[in-house]
Design a protein around this motif. Structure first.
Motif, short mmCIF file in Angstrom:
data_model
loop_
_atom_site.label_atom_id
_atom_site.label_comp_id
_atom_site.label_asym_id
_atom_site.label_seq_id
_atom_site.Cartn_x
_atom_site.Cartn_y
_atom_site.Cartn_z
N ALA A 73 -12.88 -7.55 3.80
CA ALA A 73 -13.02 -8.89 3.21
C ALA A 73 -14.04 -8.86 2.06
CB ALA A 73 -13.46 -9.89 4.28
N ILE A 74 -15.15 -8.16 2.28
CA ILE A 74 -16.17 -8.06 1.22
C ILE A 74 -15.63 -7.26 0.04
CG2 ILE A 74 -18.44 -7.12 0.64
CD1 ILE A 74 -19.24 -7.66 3.57
N GLY A 75 -14.89 -6.19 0.33
CA GLY A 75 -14.31 -5.37 -0.74
C GLY A 75 -13.33 -6.15 -1.59
N ILE A 76 -12.48 -6.95 -0.95
CA ILE A 76 -11.51 -7.75 -1.69
C ILE A 76 -12.21 -8.82 -2.52
CG2 ILE A 76 -9.63 -9.42 -1.41
CD1 ILE A 76 -8.76 -7.74 1.06
N LEU A 77 -13.22 -9.47 -1.94
CA LEU A 77 -13.98 -10.47 -2.70
C LEU A 77 -14.71 -9.83 -3.88
CD1 LEU A 77 -15.45 -12.67 0.17
CD2 LEU A 77 -13.67 -13.32 -1.46
#
Length: 291
Positions: A73-77
């Motif tokens: 989730a952090i990577g996509i954001l």
């Protein structure tokens, strides 16, 4: 027969990432008429963040599955934030300018190459399996983790097609891709849709990066490797054509799987470029040209 089935399954798992990557690349060209050579870095930063954060989150006491989901989730954001910055301060100034967009995105890609090495270091990262076990398909075996990668890629591809074909946003994006001026005369806000299309393409790359991180070596320059092959795929299929991007990605995956099995990776790469040259000689607009 078992060898043929194993090669077929290998082709599917290779194509899963290439399809997601290629769809984003061709979507940007279809809407903005810009070849985005920074697209690979939206893919790479997502994979890098997953590779860096998962061990840290696991060390904090979280289970591997939870750590991966949080890191993804952090990577996509992070990827979407980078894409927003690239668009706002760069690409938006060169909309529909193929030469200017080419030079700009190539320069951004070179800058990001150096920035990623500086921030993440040059070390190769790998993650332990997120999901253990194998899955058998008609005698062919692949890890359950890679099988889920293929399933998620197929679902995301279907979701993108449905969005473009059946939603108001999708129809507006298709109208802009077909004729920007005519779409604007109908009241369609081109600048806003260009941003949405750019971020949607970045989302596809970010998802691909998050999915590939647990099953591949993660490096700061991995985006450039995938960009080259995916660019070949979209040129082969037809720039701006979503079906063409999928077909091109499948062809590239077949060459990698079969050529790598019977010969070696270098021979497969040479065959890939020879094939794209032959296709462009006889079909300059690709196998499935953009309408």
């Amino acid at each position: 027969m078992q060898t043929a089935m194993q090669l077929f399954v290998t082709t599917l798992q290779i194509s899963a990432v290439y399809i997601l990557f290629s769809l984003g690349l061709t979507l940007v060209f279809g809407i903005l008429r810009v070849v985005n050579f920074a697209h690979g870095h939206f893919f790479a930063i997502s994979a890098l963040l997953v590779g860096v954060l998962v061990p840290m989150i696991v060390a904090a006491g979280f289970a591997m599955h939870a750590a991966y989901l949080m890191a993804a989730a952090i990577g996509i954001l992070g990827s979407l934030l980078l894409a927003l910055l690239v668009y706002k301060f760069g690409v938006s100034r060169f909309l529909r300018d193929l030469e200017g967009g080419f030079i700009l995105t190539m320069g951004i890609a070179l800058i990001l190459d150096g920035a990623f090495v500086q921030v993440f270091g040059g070390a190769v990262r790998s993650l332990p399996p997120i999901i253990s076990g194998n899955t058998s398909i008609l005698g062919a075996v692949l890890t359950t983790q890679r099988f889920l990668l293929c399933v998620i890629a197929a679902v995301m591809t279907g979701a993108l097609y449905w969005t473009l074909a059946s939603t108001k946003l999708g129809k507006a994006l298709r109208a802009v891709a077909a004729d920007r001026e005519a779409a604007m005369l109908q009241g369609i806000p081109y600048n806003r849709l260009a941003l949405i299309g750019f971020l949607l393409a970045a989302l596809m790359a970010a998802l691909a990066g998050a999915l590939i991180a647990p099953v591949s070596m993660v490096t700061p320059t991995m985006g450039t490797d995938y960009l080259m092959k995916s660019f070949v795929a979209v040129v082969m299929g037809g720039l701006g054509s979503l079906p063409g991007a999928i077909l091109g990605a499948l062809i590239i995956s077949v060459i990698e799987a079969v050529g790598g099995y019977f010969f070696d990776a270098s021979t497969a790469t040479i065959a890939m470029f020879v094939l794209v040259i032959m296709i462009l000689v006889f079909r300059p607009k690709g196998l499935i040209p953009h309408a």
